[in-house]
Structures are given as C-alpha cells and as structure tokens.
Scaffold this active site. Structure first.
Site, PDB file in Angstrom:
ATOM      1  N   ALA A 121       0.828  -1.202   0.000  1.00 53.50           N
ATOM      2  CA  ALA A 121       0.000   0.000   0.000  1.00 53.50           C
ATOM      3  C   ALA A 121       0.866   1.256   0.000  1.00 53.50           C
ATOM      4  O   ALA A 121       0.367   2.362   0.126  1.00 53.50           O
ATOM      5  CB  ALA A 121      -0.929  -0.015   1.216  1.00 53.50           C
ATOM      6  N   SER A 125       5.951  -1.972   4.036  1.00 53.36           N
ATOM      7  CA  SER A 125       5.910  -3.166   4.890  1.00 53.36           C
ATOM      8  C   SER A 125       7.151  -4.033   4.648  1.00 53.36           C
ATOM      9  O   SER A 125       7.691  -4.634   5.585  1.00 53.36           O
ATOM     10  CB  SER A 125       4.637  -3.970   4.617  1.00 53.36           C
ATOM     11  OG  SER A 125       4.521  -4.235   3.236  1.00 53.36           O
ATOM     12  N   SER A 126       7.636  -4.066   3.414  1.00 57.68           N
ATOM     13  CA  SER A 126       8.790  -4.935   3.138  1.00 57.68           C
ATOM     14  C   SER A 126      10.064  -4.376   3.761  1.00 57.68           C
ATOM     15  O   SER A 126      10.863  -5.129   4.337  1.00 57.68           O
ATOM     16  CB  SER A 126       8.953  -5.170   1.642  1.00 57.68           C
ATOM     17  OG  SER A 126       8.826  -3.977   0.943  1.00 57.68           O
ATOM     18  N   ASP A 170      13.269   4.273   2.902  1.00 58.58           N
ATOM     19  CA  ASP A 170      12.366   3.472   3.737  1.00 58.58           C
ATOM     20  C   ASP A 170      13.111   2.837   4.908  1.00 58.58           C
ATOM     21  O   ASP A 170      12.635   2.833   6.048  1.00 58.58           O
ATOM     22  CB  ASP A 170      11.712   2.362   2.897  1.00 58.58           C
ATOM     23  CG  ASP A 170      10.975   2.919   1.686  1.00 58.58           C
ATOM     24  OD1 ASP A 170      10.679   4.124   1.690  1.00 58.58           O
ATOM     25  OD2 ASP A 170      10.714   2.150   0.754  1.00 58.58           O
TER      26      ASP A 170
END
Ligand code: GLA
Length: 392
Positions: A121, A125-126, A170
């Site tokens: 999304a 998350s990864s 990230d």
C-alpha cells in the site's frame, strides 16, 4: 493480523523459549518521492503501524521462519544460503546474506513475524521486515553495526535478493524515526535533521486505492526510471563536468542539454529537480506552520508524479482530484513508489469524518470499490520491545 502478544505467543508455543522481539514501523512520506536513489532529499516519518519480529538462536545452522499473517513457513540453512523461490522470505534471507558476506558471526535461528502494516500500500511493509531483521540480528549476535550501516544492509538485501534498486529512504526512516517528527534525510550524505510535526488540528489520513502492483512489473518500471534519470545526468555531465547528482542540476541545464536529446529523460529529471525545490520549500513552510502552503506543494508533487514521472494511476489521480475539491483537505498526493497504493492527505481534524464520507462515496460510485482509510500518527523507529511492554 499479528500483534505483539500474538507474535510472542506463537514463538513461545513453537519454540518453548523467550525470543528477542523488535517492533518495526511502516512509514509515510510527506514529500520527496523518487528522490532518494537520485541522491536528493526526502521527508518521511515512521508511523504507528508495525511488524513484530521475534527471533532466537539455534545450535545448528537451520533458519526457520514463520510468517504468522500468511500462515506460511520457510526453512533455509546458513551453510547454503540462496534466494528463495517465493518472495517474502527474501526480505529476511537477503539481510542474513549481507551479514554473512561481511564475515559476521551467525548461528541458525528461529523467527516468527507478523503485524498490521497494510501490504503493497506504499507504507513500506517490506522495508519494515528487512530493517527489523538487520536490527534484530545486530542485537542478538552483537555485530556492532551502527544504525546507518543497518539501513545500508537492508537496502543491499533488497537490491541483491529482490532485484529492486530502491533508495535508502524506507530503511533509514524505519531505523531513525522519531515520535512527532519527520526525518529530513539528505540521501547523498546520509545525514538527517528532525523536523517537528505536531500539527494539533491536522491529521494524516491515507486513502488506499486498493490497486496493487505486481512486483515483477514494478521492479522493471522502477529500475527503468532509475536508468532514465542516470541518462539525463550523464547528458548534463558532458557539458558541466562538476555536477555529481541531479540535485546539483538546474532546469535550464536540463532544457539545454537533455531535452533536445532525450525527451523522456528530460521529463524524469525535471520532476526530480522540481521535487528538490518543493522539499526545501515545505521544510520552510513547516517551520512557519504554514500548512496551507504545505498542502499546495503536495498537490504540485502529485501532478509532477502523474505527468512527468508517470508513476500514478487513475484511481490515485481520482482520489487526489476529489480530495482537492473537498472542504477540510489541505493537501493530497500519491505516496511511495506508485502504480497504486495510497494517497497521503493532510486533513483538518474536525472535518475528518465529512472528508472520509465524501471520498468513500465518490470512490464507490466511480470505481465500484470500497475505499480503505488509515489514520497515521508519527511514531518511533525500530526498537526492542520487552516482556514488560507485553503486559502493559
Ligand atoms: C519505494 C522505494 C524507495 C523510494 C520510493 C519512492 O518505496 O523503496 O527507496 O524510492 O519508492 O520515493
């Protein structure tokens, strides 16, 4: 969806011992999209959605991984580590492999993980899984890495085990996130400054288009964008040898040296150069608490991503256009790599319900899809959570 308690319980039940547990957040990005691998700046924040990652050592070389949310397992061995045939284990195995390559001591290990960061999304998350792995291994095996080195390891894992040539945003914000602060990261120097973000009457709302990228296609598109930017940079360098990266370049250099030769590279680079300037302006706006101006620049960013970088999709364009016409929304834009995922919106707190209602109704009638909505608060980066915090 796993939480701290369920992940801890699953580990104890299966291995009858106490794991080390780390809590690793997802992220939002206020501005600075696709600038990280172009060595520009980004302005992300860690959010209150997490992966819980429980790990303990073994006396042999086996690696046992349980993805609690997918009810799936994967086993591997330290003595013959290689990319897995399925996707998710690679976010973990890739990190283990980087530790091995660096000659760090490791033993076999048991891992159970799960959490509540929505998948694909645009909330990373990864990266939360790979950064959690790097952070946890560093603790368990006393490997002595600094946080920025852990971020680099998690990035290398993604490059080498997943083939995605992502930047460092990230993983960095995952490790350096700080409650109520955005992280202004210069991806060239890998140094950051915390920018307070405690707008009392403004909330971050994410609208999830529900459009999900296919990783193979996304990887190809992502890596192509990277190459197009590099092409533009090289064209400028031929004439101005002392530029080292796109943030050193001006719009007029692009007009002179890139546009006549490669229109596509020109569009990509123009977006990056403009985005660098937007980020500087937003940081100044935030210091003045001028959220109206912040919001305007978010819309500008979206149109740049849609028209110049070409990574948006119809659904996200619709969500941004509708938000723009909705009273109570200050700014809106697609967030993350693109081709689907969420839009990030700044919304006045007292109008949130009206705004959500309006967007949900419009989305349903236009696409016949239900719009998922997430509220995001800016929280801390990855940290160890103790047994005491389990019982709180
Ligand atoms: C993905 C990548 C990041 C960054 C963003 C776009 O999230 O992992 O490195 O490039 O896309 O800003």
């Amino acid at each position: 969806m796993g939480n701290l308690q369920s992940i801890a319980d699953a580990y104890r039940k299966k291995y009858n011992s106490e794991p080390l547990i780390v809590r690793s957040p997802g992220r939002v990005n206020l501005i600075g999209e696709h600038t990280d691998y172009n060595l520009g700046s980004v302005l992300p924040g860690a959010i209150d959605k997490y992966i819980y990652f429980a790990v303990g050592t073994r006396t042999d070389d086996d690696i046992n991984i349980d993805a609690a949310d997918y009810s799936d397992q994967f086993t591997a061995s330290l003595t013959k580590l290689e990319p897995a045939w399925k996707l998710w284990p690679n976010y973990i195995l890739g990190v283990i492999s980087e530790f091995q390559k660096a000659g760090k001591y490791l033993s076999g290990m048991n891992i159970v993980f799960g959490g509540d960061i929505p998948l694909s999304a645009g909330m990373s998350s990864s990266a939360a899984i790979s950064s959690a792995t790097a952070f946890a291994l560093n603790k368990v095996f006393n490997s002595g890495y600094s946080k920025v080195e852990l971020a680099r390891i998690a990035v290398a894992a993604e490059h080498n085990y997943l083939g995605v040539k992502c930047g460092i945003m990230d993983q960095y914000v995952n490790l350096f996130g700080k409650e109520s602060h955005l992280v202004r990261l210069d991806c060239r120097t890998e140094q950051h400054e915390y920018i307070p973000f405690n707008a009392g009457n403004i909330r971050i709302v994410l609208f999830d288009s529900g459009v999900r990228h296919n990783l193979v296609k996304l990887t190809a598109a992502f890596n192509a964008l990277r190459t197009q930017c590099q092409t533009g940079l090289e064209l400028v360098k031929k004439h101005v040898p002392d530029v080292a990266a796109l943030p050193d370049i001006t719009e007029s250099m692009l007009m002179q040296f890139v546009k006549p030769v490669d229109e596509l590279a020109y569009k990509r680079c123009l977006y990056i150069v403009q985005e660098e300037n937007r980020l500087k302006s937003i940081c100044a706006d935030l210091k003045k608490e001028d959220f109206v101006s912040v919001g305007q620049r978010m819309f500008e960013n979206h149109y740049g991503l849609r028209d110049l970088y070409e990574v948006s999709c119809n659904e996200c364009d619709f969500l941004v256009d509708t938000a723009r016409q909705t009273h109570g929304v200050l700014g809106s834009r697609m967030m993350g790599a693109g081709f689907g995922g969420c839009t990030i919106n700044l919304v006045y707190s007292d109008m949130i319900e009206d705004v959500i209602d309006k967007l949900k109704t419009a989305y349903k009638s236009n696409f016949n899809k239900d719009l998922k909505v997430y509220m995001a608060s800016i929280g801390n980066g990855t940290e160890v959570v103790t047994a005491e915090s389990l019982v709180q």
